[in-house]
Design a protein around this motif. Structure first.
Motif, PDB file in Angstrom:
ATOM      1  N   ASP A  41       0.792  -1.229   0.000  1.00  0.00           N
ATOM      2  CA  ASP A  41       0.000   0.000   0.000  1.00  0.00           C
ATOM      3  C   ASP A  41       0.825   1.280   0.000  1.00  0.00           C
ATOM      4  OD1 ASP A  41       0.787  -0.803   2.582  1.00  0.00           O
ATOM      5  OD2 ASP A  41      -0.854   0.250   3.557  1.00  0.00           O
ATOM      6  N   HIS A  42       2.149   1.182   0.182  1.00  0.00           N
ATOM      7  CA  HIS A  42       2.991   2.372   0.101  1.00  0.00           C
ATOM      8  C   HIS A  42       3.801   2.422  -1.195  1.00  0.00           C
ATOM      9  CE1 HIS A  42       1.736   3.696   3.964  1.00  0.00           C
ATOM     10  NE2 HIS A  42       2.209   2.635   4.580  1.00  0.00           N
ATOM     11  N   GLY A  43       3.358   1.679  -2.183  1.00  0.00           N
ATOM     12  CA  GLY A  43       3.948   1.779  -3.507  1.00  0.00           C
ATOM     13  C   GLY A  43       3.423   3.022  -4.218  1.00  0.00           C
ATOM     14  N   ASP A  44       3.792   3.163  -5.493  1.00  0.00           N
ATOM     15  CA  ASP A  44       3.331   4.305  -6.277  1.00  0.00           C
ATOM     16  C   ASP A  44       1.806   4.289  -6.417  1.00  0.00           C
ATOM     17  OD1 ASP A  44       5.958   5.146  -6.740  1.00  0.00           O
ATOM     18  OD2 ASP A  44       6.148   3.801  -8.456  1.00  0.00           O
ATOM     19  N   VAL A  55      -5.062   1.548  -3.948  1.00  0.00           N
ATOM     20  CA  VAL A  55      -3.736   1.093  -4.379  1.00  0.00           C
ATOM     21  C   VAL A  55      -3.605  -0.410  -4.149  1.00  0.00           C
ATOM     22  CG1 VAL A  55      -1.262   1.266  -3.927  1.00  0.00           C
ATOM     23  CG2 VAL A  55      -2.663   3.340  -3.980  1.00  0.00           C
ATOM     24  N   VAL A  56      -4.119  -0.878  -3.019  1.00  0.00           N
ATOM     25  CA  VAL A  56      -4.042  -2.312  -2.715  1.00  0.00           C
ATOM     26  C   VAL A  56      -4.806  -3.124  -3.759  1.00  0.00           C
ATOM     27  CG1 VAL A  56      -4.679  -4.100  -1.057  1.00  0.00           C
ATOM     28  CG2 VAL A  56      -3.669  -1.955  -0.256  1.00  0.00           C
ATOM     29  N   ASP A  57      -5.987  -2.646  -4.132  1.00  0.00           N
ATOM     30  CA  ASP A  57      -6.768  -3.338  -5.171  1.00  0.00           C
ATOM     31  C   ASP A  57      -5.957  -3.453  -6.459  1.00  0.00           C
ATOM     32  OD1 ASP A  57      -8.986  -3.490  -3.478  1.00  0.00           O
ATOM     33  OD2 ASP A  57      -9.849  -1.628  -4.246  1.00  0.00           O
ATOM     34  N   ASP A  82       2.538  -2.565   4.098  1.00  0.00           N
ATOM     35  CA  ASP A  82       3.865  -2.200   3.610  1.00  0.00           C
ATOM     36  C   ASP A  82       4.541  -1.303   4.652  1.00  0.00           C
ATOM     37  OD1 ASP A  82       6.033  -1.146   2.148  1.00  0.00           O
ATOM     38  OD2 ASP A  82       4.877  -1.013   0.301  1.00  0.00           O
ATOM     39  N   SER A  83       5.815  -1.568   4.937  1.00  0.00           N
ATOM     40  CA  SER A  83       6.531  -0.795   5.956  1.00  0.00           C
ATOM     41  C   SER A  83       7.264   0.413   5.396  1.00  0.00           C
ATOM     42  CB  SER A  83       7.554  -1.696   6.676  1.00  0.00           C
ATOM     43  OG  SER A  83       6.932  -2.836   7.208  1.00  0.00           O
ATOM     44  N   GLY A  84       7.301   0.586   4.085  1.00  0.00           N
ATOM     45  CA  GLY A  84       8.051   1.688   3.503  1.00  0.00           C
ATOM     46  C   GLY A  84       9.549   1.471   3.614  1.00  0.00           C
ATOM     47  N   MET A  85      10.311   2.413   3.103  1.00  0.00           N
ATOM     48  CA  MET A  85      11.766   2.301   3.113  1.00  0.00           C
ATOM     49  C   MET A  85      12.330   2.614   4.498  1.00  0.00           C
ATOM     50  SD  MET A  85      12.509   1.343   0.072  1.00  0.00           S
ATOM     51  CE  MET A  85      14.279   1.626  -0.014  1.00  0.00           C
ATOM     52  N   ALA A  95       0.466  -1.976  12.018  1.00  0.00           N
ATOM     53  CA  ALA A  95       0.113  -3.079  11.121  1.00  0.00           C
ATOM     54  C   ALA A  95       1.233  -3.427  10.151  1.00  0.00           C
ATOM     55  CB  ALA A  95      -1.148  -2.732  10.342  1.00  0.00           C
ATOM     56  N   SER A  96       2.355  -2.717  10.238  1.00  0.00           N
ATOM     57  CA  SER A  96       3.428  -2.936   9.266  1.00  0.00           C
ATOM     58  C   SER A  96       4.079  -4.293   9.458  1.00  0.00           C
ATOM     59  CB  SER A  96       4.491  -1.839   9.377  1.00  0.00           C
ATOM     60  OG  SER A  96       5.278  -2.012  10.549  1.00  0.00           O
TER      61      SER A  96
END
Length: 264
Positions: A41-44, A55-57, A82-85, A95-96
């Protein structure tokens, strides 16, 4: 025939890292399962999200399309965020995946390994290839899940740092513009990319499946990293992605050029 479970951190990681091995195994009649730890969910965020689409869908749909091209028999998500960078605030989200209890997450994965009666499970090397918190967590969770489920063979996907260094030096010698790319430099966790050849056990030739790999990357159309890889000239892309490398801790030291499914 064997059952192989590949564990990745995010939707699209399978396309860039193990799609060749997955497609090769499928072509030989093996069962291949993908487990994705996070929902990405923390992607583009794509510009063309439909009303009500998240985004998840989108990333789940892209993962389904990618794995249909690879031939993957089953795709499962462990259900973490998603935990991000490294250093992002998302690292500490409750929830990461990075904050998940390793034993609990490993049991979720072990349940799939038991259900599939997996012969192989493939995770990441100790620093997740490049230090991303979710990739580092995949290493710990997959290793523990293999122990809990009693999976016979446990492997870790990695990148051949020595090969990348040779390619970098060759590009510089040829006068090519490599930008800021330098595989000898540390990533954001302080460690360089991948593993040395002395740390690897398998160099697997997946050149026959290079177009499958490109198609799988194309399927993740919303993600700039995946699409950026496709901007490489075909000869450079083939040089970079025709080999996939693995560590198998139970094996004697020394990298073998071969196919890990050919030996017991």
């Amino acid at each position: 025939m064997s059952t192989l479970v590949f564990v990745h951190a995010h939707p699209d990681d399978e396309a860039s890292q193990s799609a060749g091995s997955m497609a090769r195994a499928v072509s030989e009649g093996h069962r291949v399962v993908l487990v994705v730890a996070t929902n990405g969910d923390h992607g583009d965020v794509p510009d063309d999200l439909a009303e009500g689409e998240t985004v998840v869908d989108r990333r789940r749909a892209e993962a389904a399309a990618s794995n249909a091209l690879i031939g993957t028999h089953r795709v499962e998500f462990l259900g973490y965020a998603d935990s991000g960078m490294t250093g992002w605030a998302q690292n500490d989200h409750e929830a990461s995946f990075a904050r998940a209890d390793t034993e609990e997450a490993a049991e979720r994965l072990a349940a799939i390994l038991r259900e599939e009666q997996a012969d192989f499970v493939v995770g990441y090397d100790w620093h997740g290839g490049y230090g991303h918190p979710d990739h580092v967590k995949v290493h710990a969770v997959t290793k523990r899940a293999a122990q809990l489920a009693g999976t016979p063979r446990y492997l870790e996907g990695s990148m051949n740092r020595d090969a990348m260094i040779r390619s970098h030096q060759a590009a510089l010698a040829a006068g090519l513009d490599v930008g800021e790319w330098d595989p000898t430099l540390p990533m954001d966790d302080g460690n360089p990319l991948g593993s040395l050849e002395s740390e690897l056990h398998w160099a697997c030739d997946v050149s026959e499946f290079i177009e499958v790999k490109r198609s799988a990357l194309k399927a993740h159309a919303s993600q700039s990293d995946a699409q950026g890889m496709l901007q490489m000239p075909m000869d450079m892309f083939a040089a970079a992605f025709s080999w996939e490398h693995y560590i198998e801790p139970a094996r004697p030291a020394g990298m073998v050029t071969g196919w890990f499914l050919d030996v017991e």
